[in-house]
Design an enzyme around this catalytic site. Structure first.
Site, PDB file in Angstrom:
ATOM      1  N   CYS A  37      -8.366  -2.806 -13.080  1.00 48.48           N
ATOM      2  CA  CYS A  37      -7.913  -1.920 -12.101  1.00 48.48           C
ATOM      3  C   CYS A  37      -6.290  -2.309 -11.514  1.00 48.48           C
ATOM      4  CB  CYS A  37      -9.006  -1.641 -11.083  1.00 48.48           C
ATOM      5  SG  CYS A  37      -9.134  -3.172  -9.971  1.00 48.48           S
ATOM      6  N   GLU A  62      -9.815 -11.729  -9.110  1.00 53.63           N
ATOM      7  CA  GLU A  62      -8.359 -11.421  -8.534  1.00 53.63           C
ATOM      8  C   GLU A  62      -7.707 -13.014  -8.496  1.00 53.63           C
ATOM      9  OE1 GLU A  62      -7.904  -7.973  -5.474  1.00 53.63           O
ATOM     10  OE2 GLU A  62      -9.658  -9.193  -5.136  1.00 53.63           O
ATOM     11  N   ASN A  71      -3.165  -7.427 -10.084  1.00 57.20           N
ATOM     12  CA  ASN A  71      -2.032  -7.443  -8.859  1.00 57.20           C
ATOM     13  C   ASN A  71      -2.267  -8.926  -7.851  1.00 57.20           C
ATOM     14  OD1 ASN A  71      -1.719  -4.934  -9.179  1.00 57.20           O
ATOM     15  ND2 ASN A  71      -2.563  -4.055  -7.543  1.00 57.20           N
ATOM     16  N   ASP A  72      -3.535  -9.242  -7.668  1.00 55.00           N
ATOM     17  CA  ASP A  72      -3.559 -10.464  -7.060  1.00 55.00           C
ATOM     18  C   ASP A  72      -3.805 -11.509  -8.037  1.00 55.00           C
ATOM     19  OD1 ASP A  72      -3.701  -9.944  -4.110  1.00 55.00           O
ATOM     20  OD2 ASP A  72      -5.188  -8.763  -4.284  1.00 55.00           O
ATOM     21  N   ARG A 127     -10.387   2.370  -2.807  1.00 59.44           N
ATOM     22  CA  ARG A 127      -9.914   1.117  -1.871  1.00 59.44           C
ATOM     23  C   ARG A 127     -10.152   1.689  -0.431  1.00 59.44           C
ATOM     24  NH1 ARG A 127      -5.046   0.742  -5.703  1.00 59.44           N
ATOM     25  NH2 ARG A 127      -4.783  -1.337  -5.931  1.00 59.44           N
ATOM     26  N   ARG A 148       2.849 -11.260  -3.431  1.00 56.68           N
ATOM     27  CA  ARG A 148       2.834 -10.040  -4.219  1.00 56.68           C
ATOM     28  C   ARG A 148       3.917  -8.959  -3.388  1.00 56.68           C
ATOM     29  NH1 ARG A 148      -2.910  -7.383  -4.133  1.00 56.68           N
ATOM     30  NH2 ARG A 148      -1.965  -5.211  -4.045  1.00 56.68           N
ATOM     31  N   ARG A 188     -15.045  -0.151  -3.168  1.00 51.77           N
ATOM     32  CA  ARG A 188     -14.899  -1.732  -3.168  1.00 51.77           C
ATOM     33  C   ARG A 188     -14.650  -1.869  -1.440  1.00 51.77           C
ATOM     34  NH1 ARG A 188      -9.019  -4.158  -4.305  1.00 51.77           N
ATOM     35  NH2 ARG A 188      -8.347  -2.821  -2.466  1.00 51.77           N
ATOM     36  N   HIS A 226       0.762  -1.271   0.095  1.00 50.85           N
ATOM     37  CA  HIS A 226       0.040  -0.088   0.060  1.00 50.85           C
ATOM     38  C   HIS A 226       0.815   1.425  -0.205  1.00 50.85           C
ATOM     39  CE1 HIS A 226      -3.416  -2.525   0.535  1.00 50.85           C
ATOM     40  NE2 HIS A 226      -3.921  -1.642  -0.150  1.00 50.85           N
TER      41      HIS A 226
HETATM   42  C1  PEP Z   1      -5.444  -6.145  -7.484  1.00 48.92           C
HETATM   43  O1  PEP Z   1      -5.470  -7.135  -6.832  1.00 48.92           O
HETATM   44  O2  PEP Z   1      -5.191  -5.887  -8.495  1.00 48.92           O
HETATM   45  C2  PEP Z   1      -6.211  -4.877  -6.914  1.00 48.92           C
HETATM   46  C3  PEP Z   1      -6.355  -3.646  -7.794  1.00 48.92           C
HETATM   47  O3  PEP Z   1      -6.511  -4.662  -5.508  1.00 48.92           O
HETATM   48  P1  PEP Z   1      -5.443  -4.411  -4.409  1.00 48.92           P
HETATM   49  O4  PEP Z   1      -4.075  -4.142  -4.782  1.00 48.92           O
HETATM   50  O5  PEP Z   1      -5.862  -3.399  -3.589  1.00 48.92           O
HETATM   51  O6  PEP Z   1      -5.250  -5.738  -3.757  1.00 48.92           O
HETATM   52 MG    MG Z   2      -6.471  -6.970  -4.815  1.00 50.64          MG
END
Ligand code: PEP
Ligand code: MG
Length: 863
Positions: A793, A722, A745-746, A593, A756, A629, A483
């Site tokens: 996203c 995800e 990302n996930d 977020r 990650r 979200r 984050h």
């Molecule tokens: C993701 O996982 O791509 C996402 C946008 O959510 P976060 O990065 O907040 O887990």
């Molecule tokens: Mg995510």
């Protein structure tokens, strides 16, 4: 209570059982009141856990004390900080002096009302009669009110007594020096077998074992003597490999303590003695594995490599964040109050560190660092130094800072670099406690234009440093999707993560170039030559000019050269972000977020707090869509006030929507707060970390119940894609939702089985891996068949290099980090969608992310 007699306590409420140590209130977590168990209630009537007499019903009706057979006293405390409600939301069903039987209703409470003002409904069942009895058995899992056995209370056994005494001696040992010797026991000489001597980890093991004995214990080396319960003192002995120690103990169990510690030292104090002597003490999370396409200049000692967590270029003097540089009052008059403040700050810090260790899961390096910090925090020598200064009239904050600094200087003087390096850990943990004593985070001030170097950066530090105008950020820990990284990107501050730990030992003030333009080649260059500086300044100038052109065109729509329109929305976390996003051309918010509003606070935001925050964002957006979200914590995002069970694999455990099942009141409350927000554009609710259809259906039903209850108009419901299972079953999910948002990302993490947040894997976490692209392809096709809306996203949407392949896969909405919007829009305008489709088709057939990147490289790219 007589020997052999046991009292069974039934669960007074239904709900998940939470260990008392995890309760986000040190009074309970540290067992100041007594040992016990907590329940996160799903029922609203508190039942008597056994036959008893009501000895006290608190005036605020949130707490009740019962006296049961054998003199067992039980306190039941509903919620955290609920005394302030002054009885509102509680209805007592019994009176003081009443005899009650097991299962009888004691009081009722209105959870919704309470949660509007109090941070948590966690209910503590505490055994008060500590001396006479003890908990001999405790349940785990999920309790059923009036039916499950919660705990058994039995007479305190001698063994339990001893253990208790030993551990409280350990704790007490943390605040005062060991008792004076009465009858001493001295061991024979024992040689340190560890290849690096008695460095931090073995010293911590030795100290922590020593603290489990009430005896006064010291370690002698060449006529010098160290308190065996103090890591700092042990490190200061400077015991190298082969050093000949003697363990000396006196008082209760002295002989047993000596025997145990000698055996431990001989066995290597937890270290693998067969390891190569050259192995580093702490596996440096430093350099990530090289990105496949990158070549790196390893020959230049001035260059410190890491990964680009937020792209950009910065030039400025290095500023190390000094956790101890806090303004504090030197003197204080009330010694008792200052001693109590010190203990309270230490106990807060201890809890904070325990939660960090618990939240580290398999990130062994991180868990190890915070465990070492825990041991250093409880160092009796440092604490005694501080307490002596308080008694001499200093304030707790001043005394603690001076005590930490004094021990820091001693450690830093060590000739053994491994031991000297631990000085930084002491500084770090000392600073953490100092923040509780001094209040606020003033320690983190950094001059505008500087390049900040820190061991770790929290999300709030990133925001504050960006506000202070720093040019760039560097941290030893952390990866590209933390984050802190997400915020740095949204704030446009270049950030290099996973840098070598050696950076922390450098002098501040030297000029540095932070080159985080390229993920694979990102590095901090110290003391650049004049020629290098000129070249970087030219690059910086050219980037600024390009950026100015892109920002000037940001309000225009993004349409490819052959007429395909792509909506560019923003990923945000606050109303400030929303306002910047609108200025930089956002066509709405594709991802709010919400968890970032829940971080860095002592308690959870109330529903009213949440609605106010969402409303400010909706107002900034006007008639643009807003996608909110629900809370996505757990995994790499622990919350200090929401206890989650310690998990071996938190990223595969209770996170995202799964938290909603464990803490249903939080999900319901958030739905209510979202529904209460007036949104002029499309009003969308997005569920994170969904992995199976039943989770979605359950949440969908809860949302609908709350919507009906509130009489709100319908909102659009979507799921994050995800987890591969959702992409694979996208056709089934499409039947149940209004839209998909692909969280790459996930999705990358779970498809490639790569944590990650792992600094060493950061360079290989690439969402352009063909396996991930195939899952995006499957999702887009399923959505198109059902005419569902689909956007991306994850961070890949903000990567200008990747946009072509995403558009080629048929994605027509990108939700990107705020600062990336102008560049992504201008990139889209350069593309030709038909050529992007050819490119995507080719990419799906490739074998690796590197091959996809090569296909997209300038020259090979379409448009
Ligand atoms: C993701 O996982 O791509 C996402 C946008 O959510 P976060 O990065 O907040 O887990
Ligand atoms: Mg995510």
């Amino acid at each position: 209570m007589h020997p052999g007699e046991f009292l069974t306590l039934l669960a007074p409420l239904s709900g998940p059982i939470v260990p008392i140590e995890s309760v986000p209130d040190p009074v309970f977590a540290d067992k100041v009141v007594g040992d016990g168990i907590s329940i996160d209630p799903t029922t609203r009537t508190l039942l008597a856990p056994c036959d008893a007499t009501v000895t006290q019903l608190h005036a605020a009706r949130h707490a009740i004390t019962l006296s049961a057979a054998g003199g067992v006293e039980i306190l039941i405390h509903v919620g955290i900080d609920t005394v302030g409600l002054k009885g509102e939301g509680f209805t007592a069903l019994v009176e003081q002096g009443d005899r009650v039987s097991a299962g009888q209703a004691l009081l009722e409470f209105d959870a919704d009302h309470i949660l509007r003002s109090a941070p948590s409904l966690l209910t503590q069942i505490i055994l008060l009669s500590g001396e006479a009895s003890a908990i001999v058995e405790r349940a785990s899992g999920v309790a059923t009110a009036g039916a499950s056995r919660l705990m058994s209370v039995g007479p305190r056994r001698r063994a339990a007594d001893d253990a208790q005494r030993a551990s409280s001696a350990g704790e007490a040992g943390a605040s005062r020096p060991p008792p004076r010797a009465t009858v001493g026991v001295t061991s024979a000489v024992v040689a340190v077998p560890n290849p690096h001597g008695l460095h931090a980890r073995p010293a911590a093991v030795l100290a922590s074992e020593a603290r489990s004995f009430a005896a006064a214990i010291s370690v002698e080396l060449a006529g010098r003597n160290a308190n065996a319960k103090s890591v700092v003192a042990l490190l200061n002995l400077g015991a190298g490999p082969g050093a000949e120690l003697r363990i000396v103990a006196s008082g209760s169990e002295a002989a047993r303590a000596v025997a145990r510690l000698v055996e431990l030292v001989r066995s290597g104090l937890g270290e693998d003695l067969s390891a190569a002597p050259a192995a580093p003490e702490r596996a440096a999370p430093a350099s990530p594995a090289p990105a496949p396409r990158a070549t790196r200049s390893t020959d230049d000692a001035r260059r410190f490599h890491g990964v680009s967590a937020a792209p950009g270029l910065a030039i400025g003097p290095v500023c190390k964040i000094d956790p101890l540089a806090v303004e504090v009052e030197e003197h204080a008059t009330d010694t008792e109050a200052e001693l109590a403040r010190l203990q309270k700050a230490l106990s807060h810090t201890r809890l904070e560190l325990k939660l960090l260790v618990a939240g580290s899961g398999k990130r062994a390096e991180q868990a190890e660092i915070f465990s070492a910090h825990l041991t250093m925090l409880d160092d009796p020598d440092v604490i005694t130094r501080a307490e002596v200064a308080i008694v001499e009239g200093k304030s707790a904050a001043f005394a603690w800072r001076e005590a930490v600094m004094a021990s820091y200087r001693e450690l830093a003087r060590q000739s053994n670099p491994l031991l000297a390096a631990r000085a930084n850990d002491l500084r770090d943990v000392g600073g953490r406690a100092l923040r509780h004593l001094a209040g606020g985070d003033e320690a983190q001030a950094a001059p505008a234009g500087s390049v900040v170097v820190a061991e770790t950066l929290t999300p709030s530090e990133v925001v504050r440093l960006a506000d202070q105008g720093v040019a760039g950020l560097v941290s030893v820990l952390g990866g590209t999707t933390s984050h802190a990284a997400i915020l740095a990107r949204s704030l446009g501050v270049p950030y290099l993560a996973g840098a070598p730990g050696a950076l922390l030992d450098l002098e501040a003030g030297a000029t540095a170039v932070l080159d985080a333009l390229d993920v694979g080649e990102a590095a901090l260059l110290l003391r650049p030559t004049d020629a290098e500086l000129d070249a970087y300044r030219d690059r910086l100038g050219a980037r600024r000019a390009l950026r100015a052109r892109q920002e000037a065109a940001a309000a225009e729509r993004a349409v490819t050269r052959d007429g395909v329109r792509v909506a560019v929305l923003a990923n945000i976390a606050s109303a400030d972000d929303a306002r910047t996003a609108v200025r930089l051309g956002a066509e709405g918010v594709g991802l709010l977020r919400t968890e970032l509003m829940f971080f860095d606070r002592a308690t959870a935001p109330t529903e009213a707090d949440q609605t106010a925050a969402y409303q400010a964002i909706a107002d900034a957006l006007g008639d643009r869509p807003l996608t909110i979200r629900t809370l996505d914590v757990g995994g790499d995002k622990p919350l200090s006030y929401m206890p989650l069970p310690a998990e071996d694999n938190p990223l595969l455990g209770i996170r995202g929507l799964r938290i909603g099942a464990l803490h249903p009141t939080i999900l319901r409350g958030q739905f209510r707060a979202i529904l209460a927000t007036r949104v002029r554009g499309a009003h969308r609710v997005l569920l994170p970390m969904v992995s199976s259809l039943d989770e979605l259906l359950e949440a969908k039903q809860v949302l609908e119940e709350e919507r009906r209850r509130a009489g709100s108009p319908p909102v659009e419901l979507g799921v994050m894609v995800e987890v591969p299972s959702v992409a694979i079953q996208a056709d089934r999910f499409a039947a149940e939702v209004d839209f998909f948002s692909i969280g790459t990302n996930d999705l990358t993490q779970y498809t490639l089985a790569m944590d990650r947040t792992h600094p060493r894997l950061a360079g290989r976490q690439d969402a352009l891996h063909p396996a991930v692209l195939r899952l995006i392809d499957a999702t887009v096709k399923a959505a198109q068949r059902r005419e569902r809306h689909v956007g991306i996203c994850g961070a890949v949407a903000s990567d200008p290099e990747a946009v072509a392949v995403l558009i080629g896969l048929g994605v027509t909405e990108l939700s990107v980090s705020v600062q990336a919007m102008p560049e992504v829009k201008s990139k889209i305008r350069e593309l030709d969608a038909a050529r992007c489709r050819e490119l995507a088709k080719a990419a799906l057939d490739l074998g690796t992310a590197a091959e996809v990147r090569a296909l997209l490289a300038p020259g090979a790219r379409p448009g």
